[in-house]
Design a protein around this motif. Structure first.
Motif, PDB file in Angstrom:
ATOM      1  N   VAL A   1      16.334  40.646 -31.416  1.00 43.54           N
ATOM      2  CA  VAL A   1      16.956  39.703 -30.812  1.00 43.54           C
ATOM      3  C   VAL A   1      16.103  38.578 -30.930  1.00 43.54           C
ATOM      4  O   VAL A   1      15.071  38.402 -30.240  1.00 43.54           O
ATOM      5  N   LEU A   2      16.581  37.501 -31.221  1.00 47.56           N
ATOM      6  CA  LEU A   2      15.700  36.282 -31.366  1.00 47.56           C
ATOM      7  C   LEU A   2      16.394  35.209 -30.647  1.00 47.56           C
ATOM      8  O   LEU A   2      17.655  34.791 -30.805  1.00 47.56           O
ATOM      9  N   GLU A   3      15.721  34.450 -29.800  1.00 50.31           N
ATOM     10  CA  GLU A   3      16.148  33.248 -29.152  1.00 50.31           C
ATOM     11  C   GLU A   3      15.349  32.080 -29.045  1.00 50.31           C
ATOM     12  O   GLU A   3      14.273  32.182 -29.467  1.00 50.31           O
ATOM     13  N   ALA A   4      15.891  30.818 -29.576  1.00 52.49           N
ATOM     14  CA  ALA A   4      15.271  29.591 -29.938  1.00 52.49           C
ATOM     15  C   ALA A   4      15.904  28.575 -29.217  1.00 52.49           C
ATOM     16  O   ALA A   4      17.217  28.633 -29.044  1.00 52.49           O
ATOM     17  N   ARG A   5      15.190  27.371 -29.040  1.00 51.52           N
ATOM     18  CA  ARG A   5      15.882  26.301 -28.565  1.00 51.52           C
ATOM     19  C   ARG A   5      15.361  24.942 -29.417  1.00 51.52           C
ATOM     20  O   ARG A   5      13.988  24.958 -29.806  1.00 51.52           O
ATOM     21  N   VAL A   6      16.116  24.336 -29.998  1.00 48.66           N
ATOM     22  CA  VAL A   6      15.800  23.239 -31.149  1.00 48.66           C
ATOM     23  C   VAL A   6      16.495  22.025 -30.685  1.00 48.66           C
ATOM     24  O   VAL A   6      17.479  21.912 -30.133  1.00 48.66           O
ATOM     25  N   ARG A   7      16.116  21.005 -30.918  1.00 49.23           N
ATOM     26  CA  ARG A   7      16.506  19.621 -31.056  1.00 49.23           C
ATOM     27  C   ARG A   7      16.700  19.354 -32.457  1.00 49.23           C
ATOM     28  O   ARG A   7      16.008  18.995 -33.297  1.00 49.23           O
ATOM     29  N   LEU A   8      17.993  18.862 -32.895  1.00 47.03           N
ATOM     30  CA  LEU A   8      18.481  18.841 -33.999  1.00 47.03           C
ATOM     31  C   LEU A   8      17.924  17.144 -34.483  1.00 47.03           C
ATOM     32  O   LEU A   8      18.071  16.378 -33.769  1.00 47.03           O
ATOM     33  N   PRO A   9      17.936  17.081 -35.844  1.00 48.32           N
ATOM     34  CA  PRO A   9      17.534  15.890 -36.379  1.00 48.32           C
ATOM     35  C   PRO A   9      18.521  15.101 -36.435  1.00 48.32           C
ATOM     36  O   PRO A   9      19.687  15.149 -36.416  1.00 48.32           O
ATOM     37  N   GLU A  10      18.191  13.554 -36.753  1.00 46.86           N
ATOM     38  CA  GLU A  10      19.189  12.455 -36.796  1.00 46.86           C
ATOM     39  C   GLU A  10      19.440  11.873 -38.090  1.00 46.86           C
ATOM     40  O   GLU A  10      20.548  11.358 -38.450  1.00 46.86           O
ATOM     41  N   GLU A  11      18.503  12.054 -38.817  1.00 47.64           N
ATOM     42  CA  GLU A  11      18.299  11.427 -40.202  1.00 47.64           C
ATOM     43  C   GLU A  11      19.082  12.014 -41.281  1.00 47.64           C
ATOM     44  O   GLU A  11      18.983  13.237 -41.525  1.00 47.64           O
ATOM     45  N   THR A  12      19.954  11.328 -41.881  1.00 45.21           N
ATOM     46  CA  THR A  12      20.661  12.069 -43.181  1.00 45.21           C
ATOM     47  C   THR A  12      19.715  12.475 -44.147  1.00 45.21           C
ATOM     48  O   THR A  12      18.794  11.717 -44.544  1.00 45.21           O
ATOM     49  N   GLY A  13      19.774  13.617 -44.638  1.00 52.31           N
ATOM     50  CA  GLY A  13      19.161  14.189 -45.500  1.00 52.31           C
ATOM     51  C   GLY A  13      18.254  15.215 -45.023  1.00 52.31           C
ATOM     52  O   GLY A  13      17.458  16.073 -45.467  1.00 52.31           O
ATOM     53  N   ALA A  14      18.191  15.529 -43.634  1.00 56.02           N
ATOM     54  CA  ALA A  14      17.165  16.246 -42.862  1.00 56.02           C
ATOM     55  C   ALA A  14      17.948  17.656 -42.996  1.00 56.02           C
ATOM     56  O   ALA A  14      19.244  17.814 -43.095  1.00 56.02           O
ATOM     57  N   TRP A  15      17.194  18.755 -43.382  1.00 59.99           N
ATOM     58  CA  TRP A  15      17.695  19.940 -43.467  1.00 59.99           C
ATOM     59  C   TRP A  15      16.774  20.890 -42.721  1.00 59.99           C
ATOM     60  O   TRP A  15      16.067  21.773 -43.389  1.00 59.99           O
ATOM     61  N   PRO A  16      17.049  21.188 -41.366  1.00 55.66           N
ATOM     62  CA  PRO A  16      16.311  22.132 -40.532  1.00 55.66           C
ATOM     63  C   PRO A  16      16.842  23.643 -40.567  1.00 55.66           C
ATOM     64  O   PRO A  16      18.086  23.435 -41.216  1.00 55.66           O
ATOM     65  N   ALA A  17      15.695  24.531 -40.536  1.00 47.58           N
ATOM     66  CA  ALA A  17      16.482  25.983 -40.550  1.00 47.58           C
ATOM     67  C   ALA A  17      15.542  26.932 -39.868  1.00 47.58           C
ATOM     68  O   ALA A  17      14.112  26.407 -39.894  1.00 47.58           O
ATOM     69  N   ILE A  18      15.999  27.814 -39.145  1.00 41.99           N
ATOM     70  CA  ILE A  18      15.140  29.172 -38.994  1.00 41.99           C
ATOM     71  C   ILE A  18      15.732  30.247 -39.724  1.00 41.99           C
ATOM     72  O   ILE A  18      16.889  30.456 -39.641  1.00 41.99           O
ATOM     73  N   TRP A  19      15.034  30.864 -40.382  1.00 46.49           N
ATOM     74  CA  TRP A  19      15.541  32.049 -41.207  1.00 46.49           C
ATOM     75  C   TRP A  19      14.445  33.037 -41.609  1.00 46.49           C
ATOM     76  O   TRP A  19      13.194  32.956 -41.232  1.00 46.49           O
ATOM     77  N   THR A  20      14.854  34.081 -42.378  1.00 42.70           N
ATOM     78  CA  THR A  20      14.110  35.102 -42.474  1.00 42.70           C
ATOM     79  C   THR A  20      13.804  35.517 -44.142  1.00 42.70           C
ATOM     80  O   THR A  20      14.840  34.971 -44.890  1.00 42.70           O
ATOM     81  N   TRP A  21      12.851  36.203 -44.659  1.00 42.12           N
ATOM     82  CA  TRP A  21      12.464  36.412 -45.993  1.00 42.12           C
ATOM     83  C   TRP A  21      11.539  37.474 -46.099  1.00 42.12           C
ATOM     84  O   TRP A  21      10.705  37.603 -45.503  1.00 42.12           O
ATOM     85  N   LEU A  22      11.989  38.334 -47.099  1.00 42.01           N
ATOM     86  CA  LEU A  22      10.695  39.436 -47.884  1.00 42.01           C
ATOM     87  C   LEU A  22      11.012  39.692 -48.815  1.00 42.01           C
ATOM     88  O   LEU A  22      12.214  40.176 -49.216  1.00 42.01           O
ATOM     89  N   ASP A  23      10.195  39.719 -49.756  1.00 40.70           N
ATOM     90  CA  ASP A  23      10.230  40.397 -51.254  1.00 40.70           C
ATOM     91  C   ASP A  23      11.559  39.713 -52.084  1.00 40.70           C
ATOM     92  O   ASP A  23      12.216  40.715 -52.630  1.00 40.70           O
ATOM     93  N   GLY A  24      11.749  38.468 -52.012  1.00 40.60           N
ATOM     94  CA  GLY A  24      12.849  38.086 -52.815  1.00 40.60           C
ATOM     95  C   GLY A  24      14.177  38.024 -52.199  1.00 40.60           C
ATOM     96  O   GLY A  24      15.152  37.726 -52.914  1.00 40.60           O
ATOM     97  N   GLY A  25      14.304  38.334 -50.746  1.00 36.84           N
ATOM     98  CA  GLY A  25      15.558  38.541 -50.103  1.00 36.84           C
ATOM     99  C   GLY A  25      15.513  38.569 -48.813  1.00 36.84           C
ATOM    100  O   GLY A  25      14.682  38.052 -48.037  1.00 36.84           O
ATOM    101  N   GLN A  26      16.380  39.488 -48.325  1.00 36.99           N
ATOM    102  CA  GLN A  26      16.456  39.942 -46.662  1.00 36.99           C
ATOM    103  C   GLN A  26      16.746  38.509 -45.796  1.00 36.99           C
ATOM    104  O   GLN A  26      16.204  38.298 -44.710  1.00 36.99           O
ATOM    105  N   GLU A  27      17.455  37.754 -46.453  1.00 38.49           N
ATOM    106  CA  GLU A  27      17.614  36.162 -45.697  1.00 38.49           C
ATOM    107  C   GLU A  27      18.786  36.269 -44.803  1.00 38.49           C
ATOM    108  O   GLU A  27      19.899  36.661 -45.218  1.00 38.49           O
ATOM    109  N   ILE A  28      18.421  35.871 -43.526  1.00 36.61           N
ATOM    110  CA  ILE A  28      19.371  35.669 -42.529  1.00 36.61           C
ATOM    111  C   ILE A  28      19.070  34.364 -42.067  1.00 36.61           C
ATOM    112  O   ILE A  28      18.030  34.041 -41.717  1.00 36.61           O
TER     113      ILE A  28
END
Length: 250
Positions: free
Chosen positions: A117-144
């Motif tokens: 279980v992951l928990e996070a607190r974030v403040r979202l950006p305001e500027e057009t074009g911004a692309w924030p993310a928290i994600w997962t990765w391993l060996d070419g995939g496993q992305e959530i």
């Protein structure tokens, strides 16, 4: 402490400016306290826990990824990520110096597991074009994707299980540029479940499988304009903030 994370949400009154956070969602029995033991408490300043400015989720480890419609030029400059404030600034060559941290390749080498279980607190950006993310990765995939956000869709969070092809566009008035948002994801073997501001919002009913493992990535990308607008010519800097990130394991 995030062990009292959802208790605080349930006690918190309305208000969504910086430092206050959005109002709590409805109570769900059994959800107030995360299960299991704390196995990761993010210290973004730690070079043992996090690697800055490179990831094999990008071609050749970076620094650029134009094939994913990104203007990123990853940098290991601590000012772009190590405080939990993830920044991007315009370069003269058309790219943007961008902050990215990952547990991939770090001395500790933290891996999420099915059931975490992951928990996070974030403040979202305001500027057009911004692309924030928290994600997962391993060996070419496993992305959530714990979340992705684009200010041109101001009330929408993108929640995705790319391991098994499920996603959800979650809309809520509490989601907006500059807002604080509390996130929780359970990486279940049979279903990945997302909560936003205390409310359970998506069960994907696909899960990640029992053997799933993945590293964490936290970053701010910049859109190149194919799917979401690129930054306007008057924008030279953007940012979003992650003030808490913890992982619990049964």
């Amino acid at each position: 402490m995030l062990s009292d994370f959802f208790d605080r949400l349930l006690r918190r009154g309305a208000g969504s400016g910086p430092g206050t956070g959005p109002p709590a969602g409805p109570e769900v029995p059994g959800r107030a306290r995360p299960p299991g033991n704390l196995v990761l408490e993010a210290d973004f300043s730690s070079t043992e826990q996090w690697v800055a400015g490179r990831t094999w989720a990008y071609p050749r480890g970076g620094p650029t990824n134009p094939g994913d419609n990104k203007l990123d030029h990853l940098t290991d400059d601590p000012a772009y990520s190590r405080s939990g404030l993830f920044r991007a600034t315009r370069r003269s060559d058309g790219y943007w110096d961008s902050g990215l941290l990952t547990t991939e390749g770090s001395a500790e080498g933290f891996l999420l597991r099915a059931g975490d279980v992951l928990e996070a607190r974030v403040r979202l950006p305001e500027e057009t074009g911004a692309w924030p993310a928290i994600w997962t990765w391993l060996d070419g995939g496993q992305e959530i994707d714990v979340f992705e956000y684009h200010p041109d869709n101001p009330d929408l969070l993108e929640l995705s299980n790319r391991v098994r092809g499920r996603h959800h566009y979650f809309r809520d008035p509490a989601v907006r540029p500059g807002a604080w948002v509390d996130l929780r994801v359970q990486f279940g073997a049979r279903s990945v479940v997302w909560w936003v501001n205390g409310a359970r919002v998506f069960d994907d009913r696909r899960g990640v499988g029992r053997s799933w493992r993945a590293h964490l990535i936290v970053n701010l990308s910049v859109c190149a304009g194919r799917y979401h607008p690129a930054p306007g010519p008057g924008t030279s800097e953007m940012s979003y903030e992650v003030t808490e990130l913890r992982v619990y394991r049964a």
